[in-house]
Motif scaffolding. Structure first.
Motif, PDB file in Angstrom:
ATOM      1  N   VAL A 182       3.170  -4.766   7.651  1.00  0.00           N
ATOM      2  CA  VAL A 182       4.451  -4.168   8.038  1.00  0.00           C
ATOM      3  C   VAL A 182       4.437  -2.725   7.562  1.00  0.00           C
ATOM      4  O   VAL A 182       4.315  -2.464   6.361  1.00  0.00           O
ATOM      5  N   GLY A 183       4.555  -1.786   8.497  1.00  0.00           N
ATOM      6  CA  GLY A 183       4.557  -0.377   8.158  1.00  0.00           C
ATOM      7  C   GLY A 183       5.979   0.159   8.077  1.00  0.00           C
ATOM      8  O   GLY A 183       6.779  -0.056   8.990  1.00  0.00           O
ATOM      9  N   PHE A 184       6.294   0.866   6.980  1.00  0.00           N
ATOM     10  CA  PHE A 184       7.640   1.373   6.749  1.00  0.00           C
ATOM     11  C   PHE A 184       7.736   2.890   6.903  1.00  0.00           C
ATOM     12  O   PHE A 184       8.715   3.488   6.491  1.00  0.00           O
ATOM     13  N   GLY A 185       6.731   3.501   7.519  1.00  0.00           N
ATOM     14  CA  GLY A 185       6.808   4.918   7.788  1.00  0.00           C
ATOM     15  C   GLY A 185       6.335   5.781   6.641  1.00  0.00           C
ATOM     16  O   GLY A 185       6.018   5.294   5.550  1.00  0.00           O
ATOM     17  N   GLY A 186       6.310   7.100   6.893  1.00  0.00           N
ATOM     18  CA  GLY A 186       5.723   8.031   5.946  1.00  0.00           C
ATOM     19  C   GLY A 186       4.236   8.141   6.223  1.00  0.00           C
ATOM     20  O   GLY A 186       3.581   7.146   6.583  1.00  0.00           O
ATOM     21  N   TYR A 187       3.681   9.342   6.077  1.00  0.00           N
ATOM     22  CA  TYR A 187       2.267   9.508   6.426  1.00  0.00           C
ATOM     23  C   TYR A 187       1.315   8.618   5.623  1.00  0.00           C
ATOM     24  O   TYR A 187       0.259   8.233   6.129  1.00  0.00           O
ATOM     25  N   PRO A 188       1.643   8.191   4.370  1.00  0.00           N
ATOM     26  CA  PRO A 188       0.738   7.278   3.680  1.00  0.00           C
ATOM     27  C   PRO A 188       0.637   5.897   4.330  1.00  0.00           C
ATOM     28  O   PRO A 188      -0.249   5.114   3.964  1.00  0.00           O
ATOM     29  N   SER A 189       1.550   5.572   5.255  1.00  0.00           N
ATOM     30  CA  SER A 189       1.468   4.259   5.906  1.00  0.00           C
ATOM     31  C   SER A 189       0.464   4.253   7.059  1.00  0.00           C
ATOM     32  O   SER A 189       0.131   3.192   7.590  1.00  0.00           O
ATOM     33  N   PHE A 190      -0.011   5.428   7.445  1.00  0.00           N
ATOM     34  CA  PHE A 190      -0.853   5.533   8.633  1.00  0.00           C
ATOM     35  C   PHE A 190      -2.211   4.859   8.435  1.00  0.00           C
ATOM     36  O   PHE A 190      -2.651   4.064   9.270  1.00  0.00           O
TER      37      PHE A 190
ATOM     38  N   TYR B 116       0.858  -1.182   0.000  1.00  0.00           N
ATOM     39  CA  TYR B 116       0.000   0.000   0.000  1.00  0.00           C
ATOM     40  C   TYR B 116       0.895   1.233   0.000  1.00  0.00           C
ATOM     41  O   TYR B 116       1.770   1.375   0.850  1.00  0.00           O
ATOM     42  N   THR B 117       0.672   2.126  -0.954  1.00  0.00           N
ATOM     43  CA  THR B 117       1.452   3.351  -1.036  1.00  0.00           C
ATOM     44  C   THR B 117       0.558   4.449  -1.591  1.00  0.00           C
ATOM     45  O   THR B 117      -0.677   4.308  -1.616  1.00  0.00           O
TER      46      THR B 117
END
Length: 372
Positions: free
Chosen positions: A102-110, A43-44
């Motif tokens: 698994v979340g890799f950061g950046g506001y789109p991961s929220f 997801y991005t």
């Protein structure tokens, strides 16, 4: 997008912001999990989807995303965007029968992380920097585990240490495929310098590095083989000026053989983003790190650079001190010594985690096993 998976192994989702620093580690994990037989989806947002080569052959979903910056109106708009993205991500997770995110950061991961927790799915966070990013700090209370890139990562106070694993930062396969021993330093042989930092570094690197190199002693200049990434109308004139000064120079807007150039380099001048740091350490190369000035809680690159410099990997040179005179002095000392660069290369290799993607995939599978 693809249809719901038919594999007997659980489907794993990755959520990543739209920069390469977030997306490339997610890609590396996704490909490792695919090799193990897991269906995977990333997801991005639209910027991340532009990395078509990184996403080739990987299922991915482009979600709406907006940062919380911009005052009250901006925060309200961002909140509505997050709610919409969360609903879209949740529906997709149900269709794909996703079992872990698994979340890799950046506001789109929220939003994907919120969608996963709304379905009571395990959530792992991966932090690329030496300090927990803003998105990961907000999601920390929901996390079942945290994977770190640096042995000491700040911002994890109060989180169960037993659920923190130093996996390293997954690196693109093109970098891993190019790995090789540190090139020998013959007293009269070539000195290969790689200068690269992306679009945000093109101007300042182009202004500072060439005059710094031309200030070096003739004995060093005649040994230099420089690869300088630089954009703009001055590319040809900078290359000509360096060559007129006795330096073998290749100045290009982009290098499509970055793995090979990094492998062959004796020293790298670059920014201090998390992906850059992981590439350097996996290759075991010393560097002059010039962090992008950010300030405040978003000063991630400075923290990365200072951490690596303290470990002996090279030098942290803030942009305020990044002058031709200072850089030339630093380079002259490093190139004149028979031990400084090889010692820094060994320190870099000691911190490298070329198996980071496999280690993180192990953690994913262990977490799945604990959450049947």
């Amino acid at each position: 997008m693809s249809h719901a998976p038919s594999s007997s192994l659980p489907t794993v989702a990755c959520a990543a912001g739209g920069t390469g620093g977030h997306l490339f580690p997610a890609e590396a994990l996704a490909r490792e999990l695919q090799r193990r037989g897991h269906p995977v989806v990333i997801y991005t947002e639209r910027r991340g989807a532009a990395y078509t080569q990184a996403l080739a052959g990987l299922d991915h979903v482009v979600l709406p995303a907006r940062s919380l910056e911009g005052g009250l109106a901006g925060k309200l708009a961002a909140g509505l965007t997050i709610l919409r993205a969360t609903a879209l991500a949740r529906a997709d997770m149900v269709r794909r029968r996703v079992r872990l995110l698994v979340g890799f950061g950046g506001y789109p991961s929220f939003a994907p992380a919120l969608a996963a927790k709304s379905r009571a799915l395990p959530l792992l966070l991966h932090e690329q920097g030496a300090r927990l990013s803003m998105a990961n700090r907000k999601l920390l209370r929901f996390a079942d585990g945290v994977a770190t890139s640096f042995p000491a990562t700040t911002g994890l106070d109060g989180f169960d240490p037993a659920r923190i694993v130093n996996t390293g930062n997954p690196v693109r396969q093109a970098i891993l495929d190019a790995r090789g021993d540190y090139p020998s330093l013959d007293p009269h042989g070539p000195l290969r310098l790689l200068v690269v930092g992306g679009s945000q570094s093109a101007r300042v690197f182009g202004e500072v590095v060439p005059p710094a190199l031309l200030q070096l002693p003739v004995s060093i200049r005649h040994r230099l083989q420089v690869s300088l990434q630089m954009k703009g109308d001055a590319v040809a004139s900078v290359e000509a000026a360096l060559q007129a000064g006795g330096i073998e120079a290749t100045v290009r807007p982009f290098f499509d053989d970055m793995g090979a150039r990094l492998r062959d380099a004796h020293l790298v001048i670059t920014r201090a983003g998390a992906t850059t740091a992981a590439d350097l350490l996996s290759m075991g190369r010393p560097a002059v790190l010039v962090p992008i000035p950010q300030g405040g809680s978003r000063d991630e690159q400075r923290r990365n650079a200072e951490t690596l410099a303290a470990a002996g990997v090279g030098w942290c040179l803030p942009e305020s001190e990044f002058t031709p005179e200072r850089l030339s002095e630093l380079l002259a000392g490093a190139f004149a010594s028979p031990t400084v660069l090889p010692d820094a290369a060994r320190a870099s290799a000691a911190l490298g985690r070329p198996q980071a993607a496999a280690t993180l995939a192990d953690l994913v599978q262990e977490t799945l096993a604990r959450n049947p």
